[in-house]
Design a protein around this motif. Structure first.
Motif, PDB file in Angstrom:
ATOM      1  N   ALA A  54      -4.748   4.546  -4.713  1.00 31.02           N
ATOM      2  CA  ALA A  54      -3.696   3.546  -4.900  1.00 31.02           C
ATOM      3  C   ALA A  54      -3.352   2.885  -3.563  1.00 31.02           C
ATOM      4  CB  ALA A  54      -2.458   4.205  -5.502  1.00 31.02           C
ATOM      5  N   PHE A  55      -3.273   3.674  -2.496  1.00 36.05           N
ATOM      6  CA  PHE A  55      -3.007   3.144  -1.158  1.00 36.05           C
ATOM      7  C   PHE A  55      -4.097   2.160  -0.759  1.00 36.05           C
ATOM      8  CE2 PHE A  55      -3.604   3.389   3.469  1.00 36.05           C
ATOM      9  CZ  PHE A  55      -2.329   3.125   3.934  1.00 36.05           C
ATOM     10  N   LEU A  56      -5.349   2.548  -0.987  1.00 35.51           N
ATOM     11  CA  LEU A  56      -6.487   1.693  -0.667  1.00 35.51           C
ATOM     12  C   LEU A  56      -6.437   0.396  -1.470  1.00 35.51           C
ATOM     13  CD1 LEU A  56      -9.202   1.343   0.803  1.00 35.51           C
ATOM     14  CD2 LEU A  56     -10.273   2.634  -1.047  1.00 35.51           C
ATOM     15  N   THR A  57      -6.088   0.493  -2.750  1.00 37.21           N
ATOM     16  CA  THR A  57      -5.995  -0.692  -3.594  1.00 37.21           C
ATOM     17  C   THR A  57      -4.950  -1.661  -3.059  1.00 37.21           C
ATOM     18  OG1 THR A  57      -6.601   0.655  -5.520  1.00 37.21           O
ATOM     19  CG2 THR A  57      -5.646  -1.499  -5.965  1.00 37.21           C
ATOM     20  N   GLY A  58      -3.804  -1.125  -2.621  1.00 40.53           N
ATOM     21  CA  GLY A  58      -2.749  -1.973  -2.071  1.00 40.53           C
ATOM     22  C   GLY A  58      -3.171  -2.720  -0.824  1.00 40.53           C
ATOM     23  N   LEU A  59      -3.997  -2.084   0.013  1.00 33.59           N
ATOM     24  CA  LEU A  59      -4.473  -2.747   1.225  1.00 33.59           C
ATOM     25  C   LEU A  59      -5.578  -3.761   0.929  1.00 33.59           C
ATOM     26  CD1 LEU A  59      -4.743  -0.089   4.093  1.00 33.59           C
ATOM     27  CD2 LEU A  59      -3.029  -1.877   3.794  1.00 33.59           C
ATOM     28  N   ALA A  92       0.829  -1.208   0.000  1.00 33.57           N
ATOM     29  CA  ALA A  92       0.000   0.000   0.000  1.00 33.57           C
ATOM     30  C   ALA A  92       0.860   1.254   0.000  1.00 33.57           C
ATOM     31  CB  ALA A  92      -0.938  -0.009   1.205  1.00 33.57           C
ATOM     32  N   LEU A  93       1.916   1.261   0.800  1.00 40.63           N
ATOM     33  CA  LEU A  93       2.819   2.406   0.828  1.00 40.63           C
ATOM     34  C   LEU A  93       3.504   2.592  -0.524  1.00 40.63           C
ATOM     35  CD1 LEU A  93       4.460   1.936   4.352  1.00 40.63           C
ATOM     36  CD2 LEU A  93       2.877   3.759   3.672  1.00 40.63           C
ATOM     37  N   ALA A  94       3.939   1.486  -1.124  1.00 44.57           N
ATOM     38  CA  ALA A  94       4.584   1.567  -2.436  1.00 44.57           C
ATOM     39  C   ALA A  94       3.607   2.097  -3.479  1.00 44.57           C
ATOM     40  CB  ALA A  94       5.109   0.188  -2.845  1.00 44.57           C
ATOM     41  N   CYS A  95       2.365   1.613  -3.458  1.00 43.40           N
ATOM     42  CA  CYS A  95       1.356   2.077  -4.414  1.00 43.40           C
ATOM     43  C   CYS A  95       1.115   3.579  -4.259  1.00 43.40           C
ATOM     44  CB  CYS A  95       0.046   1.315  -4.219  1.00 43.40           C
ATOM     45  SG  CYS A  95       0.086  -0.411  -4.773  1.00 43.40           S
ATOM     46  N   ARG A  96       1.038   4.028  -3.031  1.00 45.07           N
ATOM     47  CA  ARG A  96       0.809   5.465  -2.787  1.00 45.07           C
ATOM     48  C   ARG A  96       1.956   6.292  -3.350  1.00 45.07           C
ATOM     49  NH1 ARG A  96       1.297   7.286   3.214  1.00 45.07           N
ATOM     50  NH2 ARG A  96       3.474   7.291   2.566  1.00 45.07           N
ATOM     51  N   ARG A 139      -1.420  -1.326 -13.146  1.00 52.00           N
ATOM     52  CA  ARG A 139       0.040  -1.267 -13.234  1.00 52.00           C
ATOM     53  C   ARG A 139       0.646  -0.767 -11.929  1.00 52.00           C
ATOM     54  NH1 ARG A 139       2.051   1.483 -18.715  1.00 52.00           N
ATOM     55  NH2 ARG A 139       3.992   0.605 -17.937  1.00 52.00           N
ATOM     56  N   VAL A 140      -0.026   0.209 -11.308  1.00 47.00           N
ATOM     57  CA  VAL A 140       0.439   0.687  -9.998  1.00 47.00           C
ATOM     58  C   VAL A 140       0.442  -0.466  -9.001  1.00 47.00           C
ATOM     59  CG1 VAL A 140      -0.067   2.205  -8.050  1.00 47.00           C
ATOM     60  CG2 VAL A 140      -0.350   3.053 -10.381  1.00 47.00           C
ATOM     61  N   LEU A 141      -0.657  -1.220  -8.971  1.00 42.87           N
ATOM     62  CA  LEU A 141      -0.766  -2.318  -8.016  1.00 42.87           C
ATOM     63  C   LEU A 141       0.235  -3.420  -8.308  1.00 42.87           C
ATOM     64  CD1 LEU A 141      -2.132  -3.665  -5.647  1.00 42.87           C
ATOM     65  CD2 LEU A 141      -3.924  -4.482  -7.192  1.00 42.87           C
ATOM     66  N   ALA A 142       0.412  -3.771  -9.562  1.00 42.19           N
ATOM     67  CA  ALA A 142       1.362  -4.831  -9.916  1.00 42.19           C
ATOM     68  C   ALA A 142       2.772  -4.479  -9.455  1.00 42.19           C
ATOM     69  CB  ALA A 142       1.346  -5.067 -11.426  1.00 42.19           C
ATOM     70  N   LEU A 143       3.171  -3.232  -9.674  1.00 39.60           N
ATOM     71  CA  LEU A 143       4.515  -2.806  -9.284  1.00 39.60           C
ATOM     72  C   LEU A 143       4.620  -2.651  -7.769  1.00 39.60           C
ATOM     73  CD1 LEU A 143       7.327  -2.021 -10.108  1.00 39.60           C
ATOM     74  CD2 LEU A 143       6.505   0.297 -10.613  1.00 39.60           C
ATOM     75  N   GLY A 144       3.575  -2.060  -7.140  1.00 45.01           N
ATOM     76  CA  GLY A 144       3.604  -1.887  -5.690  1.00 45.01           C
ATOM     77  C   GLY A 144       3.626  -3.217  -4.959  1.00 45.01           C
ATOM     78  N   ASP A 145       2.843  -4.171  -5.439  1.00 52.23           N
ATOM     79  CA  ASP A 145       2.818  -5.499  -4.838  1.00 52.23           C
ATOM     80  C   ASP A 145       4.174  -6.184  -4.991  1.00 52.23           C
ATOM     81  OD1 ASP A 145       1.288  -7.962  -3.851  1.00 52.23           O
ATOM     82  OD2 ASP A 145       1.991  -8.682  -5.795  1.00 52.23           O
ATOM     83  N   TYR A 146       4.767  -6.042  -6.156  1.00 48.07           N
ATOM     84  CA  TYR A 146       6.076  -6.650  -6.443  1.00 48.07           C
ATOM     85  C   TYR A 146       7.156  -6.075  -5.526  1.00 48.07           C
ATOM     86  CZ  TYR A 146      10.148  -7.964  -9.343  1.00 48.07           C
ATOM     87  OH  TYR A 146      11.343  -8.464  -9.807  1.00 48.07           O
ATOM     88  N   LEU A 147       7.215  -4.759  -5.417  1.00 45.09           N
ATOM     89  CA  LEU A 147       8.224  -4.121  -4.563  1.00 45.09           C
ATOM     90  C   LEU A 147       7.986  -4.444  -3.091  1.00 45.09           C
ATOM     91  CD1 LEU A 147       8.516  -0.593  -6.235  1.00 45.09           C
ATOM     92  CD2 LEU A 147      10.097  -2.518  -6.445  1.00 45.09           C
ATOM     93  N   GLY A 148       6.704  -4.459  -2.689  1.00 44.46           N
ATOM     94  CA  GLY A 148       6.398  -4.781  -1.298  1.00 44.46           C
ATOM     95  C   GLY A 148       6.847  -6.182  -0.926  1.00 44.46           C
ATOM     96  N   ILE A 201       9.316  -7.971  -2.413  1.00 40.81           N
ATOM     97  CA  ILE A 201      10.783  -8.017  -2.364  1.00 40.81           C
ATOM     98  C   ILE A 201      11.281  -7.425  -1.048  1.00 40.81           C
ATOM     99  CG2 ILE A 201      12.921  -7.166  -3.397  1.00 40.81           C
ATOM    100  CD1 ILE A 201      11.554  -7.227  -6.089  1.00 40.81           C
ATOM    101  N   LYS A 202      10.705  -6.302  -0.654  1.00 37.86           N
ATOM    102  CA  LYS A 202      11.126  -5.644   0.577  1.00 37.86           C
ATOM    103  C   LYS A 202      10.914  -6.559   1.771  1.00 37.86           C
ATOM    104  CE  LYS A 202      12.398  -2.298   3.302  1.00 37.86           C
ATOM    105  NZ  LYS A 202      12.541  -3.180   4.483  1.00 37.86           N
ATOM    106  N   LEU A 203       9.761  -7.163   1.878  1.00 39.30           N
ATOM    107  CA  LEU A 203       9.456  -8.020   3.024  1.00 39.30           C
ATOM    108  C   LEU A 203      10.323  -9.274   3.029  1.00 39.30           C
ATOM    109  CD1 LEU A 203       7.553  -8.379   5.446  1.00 39.30           C
ATOM    110  CD2 LEU A 203       5.984  -9.596   3.944  1.00 39.30           C
ATOM    111  N   LEU A 204      10.485  -9.909   1.871  1.00 41.23           N
ATOM    112  CA  LEU A 204      11.296 -11.123   1.790  1.00 41.23           C
ATOM    113  C   LEU A 204      12.755 -10.835   2.118  1.00 41.23           C
ATOM    114  CD1 LEU A 204       9.724 -12.689  -1.426  1.00 41.23           C
ATOM    115  CD2 LEU A 204       9.465 -13.532   0.918  1.00 41.23           C
ATOM    116  N   ALA A 205      13.235  -9.674   1.699  1.00 48.29           N
ATOM    117  CA  ALA A 205      14.616  -9.295   2.013  1.00 48.29           C
ATOM    118  C   ALA A 205      14.783  -9.072   3.511  1.00 48.29           C
ATOM    119  CB  ALA A 205      15.006  -8.037   1.238  1.00 48.29           C
ATOM    120  N   GLU A 206      13.791  -8.482   4.151  1.00 47.05           N
ATOM    121  CA  GLU A 206      13.853  -8.249   5.594  1.00 47.05           C
ATOM    122  C   GLU A 206      13.996  -9.559   6.366  1.00 47.05           C
ATOM    123  OE1 GLU A 206      10.572  -5.982   7.085  1.00 47.05           O
ATOM    124  OE2 GLU A 206      10.766  -4.437   5.553  1.00 47.05           O
ATOM    125  N   TYR A 207      13.296 -10.586   5.910  1.00 47.85           N
ATOM    126  CA  TYR A 207      13.305 -11.866   6.604  1.00 47.85           C
ATOM    127  C   TYR A 207      14.378 -12.821   6.077  1.00 47.85           C
ATOM    128  CZ  TYR A 207       9.031 -10.881   9.194  1.00 47.85           C
ATOM    129  OH  TYR A 207       8.091 -10.351  10.059  1.00 47.85           O
TER     130      TYR A 207
END
Length: 318
Positions: free
Chosen positions: A193-198, A176-180, A272-281, A283-289
């Motif tokens: 976009a934020f709402l769509t991500g959530l 959601a943050l990435a989409c925003r 497209r916003v959601l596809a990219l935001g979901d993808y980045l989100g 990667i970010k989470l998987l990298a954290e863990y």
């Protein structure tokens, strides 16, 4: 009279994650989500088949899925509808918020946090009316939306809700943050976009309760086929919830578009916003863990220019 064609996207947002990139990241996310317990099994077992059949029925009824999601499914859409107006009435918003103790606590907590960040360490906000003024319209929109879709986990929750719900929520927040942040580059509305991500994972959250009811503590879910169909049905349920709550049609369309794993599929602007935001989100989470390496392969190749600043901002936030 035919509808006017949407303005072309600026060159900075050409491209996006390709089929192989999305497939790799989605597979890594599914394996991490289910703690890789069934990752090597391709076919459905009997329990998975029963879960998917129950989810298929839920996907046909947006109302039943929406009722499963929240205690008061009618309140959140009312508040968001009121906040869409540029001349929203603060007193009326405060009155509606006051009927939900979870929202009251969240609004006052955020307002006091904003006061402290401004350097005022002595003032203390104790009323919803004052908090609404301090937070403002955009802050209220995001706060209410976040509270609405945050999963409720208690001592009576089953194994899958306790184990998967926090992980799904972490990914939802990052997406959601990435989409925003990406929305302006796609000429899309940042809050929508934020709402769509959530909302995109709302159906997946409701699925956890069915998974607990059918599978219990067997921990027999998570095969490759199950994960693929679960994510698809989850998006269908999410879209149904969004329609039931009368969210923007562009949001519903964007969520439905994500279910296709076909190559070169056409996506709408918000899709497209959601596809990219979901993808980045993810990667970010998987990298954290430690479930994926940010330098692995070509994860960031072919992405629009705005993707890397967005990803850097996600790193800074978390």
């Amino acid at each position: 009279m035919p509808a006017a064609a949407a303005a072309p996207l600026p060159p900075a947002v050409d491209g996006g994650p390709d089929f192989e990139q999305r497939d790799f990241v989605n597979t890594a996310f599914n394996n991490w989500l289910f703690v890789q317990s069934q990752a090597d099994r391709l076919d459905l077992n009997e329990t998975e088949t029963k879960v998917l059949q129950a989810l298929g029925a839920a996907a046909q009824s947006g109302r039943s899925a929406a009722d499963m999601l929240r205690r008061m499914p009618g309140l959140i859409p009312q508040l968001l509808q009121s906040l869409r107006s540029e001349n929203f009435a603060g007193a009326e918003i405060a009155r509606k918020i006051s009927s939900d103790l979870v929202l009251v606590s969240a609004v006052i907590r955020l307002a006091n946090s904003a006061i402290r960040q401004s350097g005022d360490m002595t003032s203390q906000i104790g009323s919803v009316e004052h908090a609404v003024i301090v937070i403002g319209q955009e802050g209220l929109r995001q706060l209410i939306t976040t509270v609405a879709f945050r999963p409720i986990i208690d001592l009576n929750s089953g194994y899958y809700t306790k184990s998967l719900a926090p992980r799904i929520w972490d990914q939802s927040e990052r997406s959601a943050l990435a989409c925003r942040m990406l929305a302006p580059e796609f000429n899309a509305d940042p809050f929508e976009a934020f709402l769509t991500g959530l909302v995109q994972n709302a159906g997946l959250q409701t699925a956890l309760r069915l998974m607990d009811q059918v599978a219990g503590d067997k921990r027999s879910l998570g095969s490759t086929m199950f994960c693929t169909r679960l994510m698809s049905l989850g998006r269908d349920i999410s879209a149904g919830i969004a329609e039931e709550w009368r969210f923007p049609p562009t949001l519903v369309q964007a969520i439905r578009e994500q279910g296709s794993m076909k190559r070169d599929v056409h996506l709408s602007r918000m899709g497209r916003v959601l596809a990219l935001g979901d993808y980045l989100g993810k990667i970010k989470l998987l990298a954290e863990y430690g479930a994926i390496s940010e330098g692995k392969g070509n994860l960031f190749d072919r992405l629009p220019l705005g993707a890397m600043p967005c990803y850097a901002a996600l790193n800074a936030i978390s």
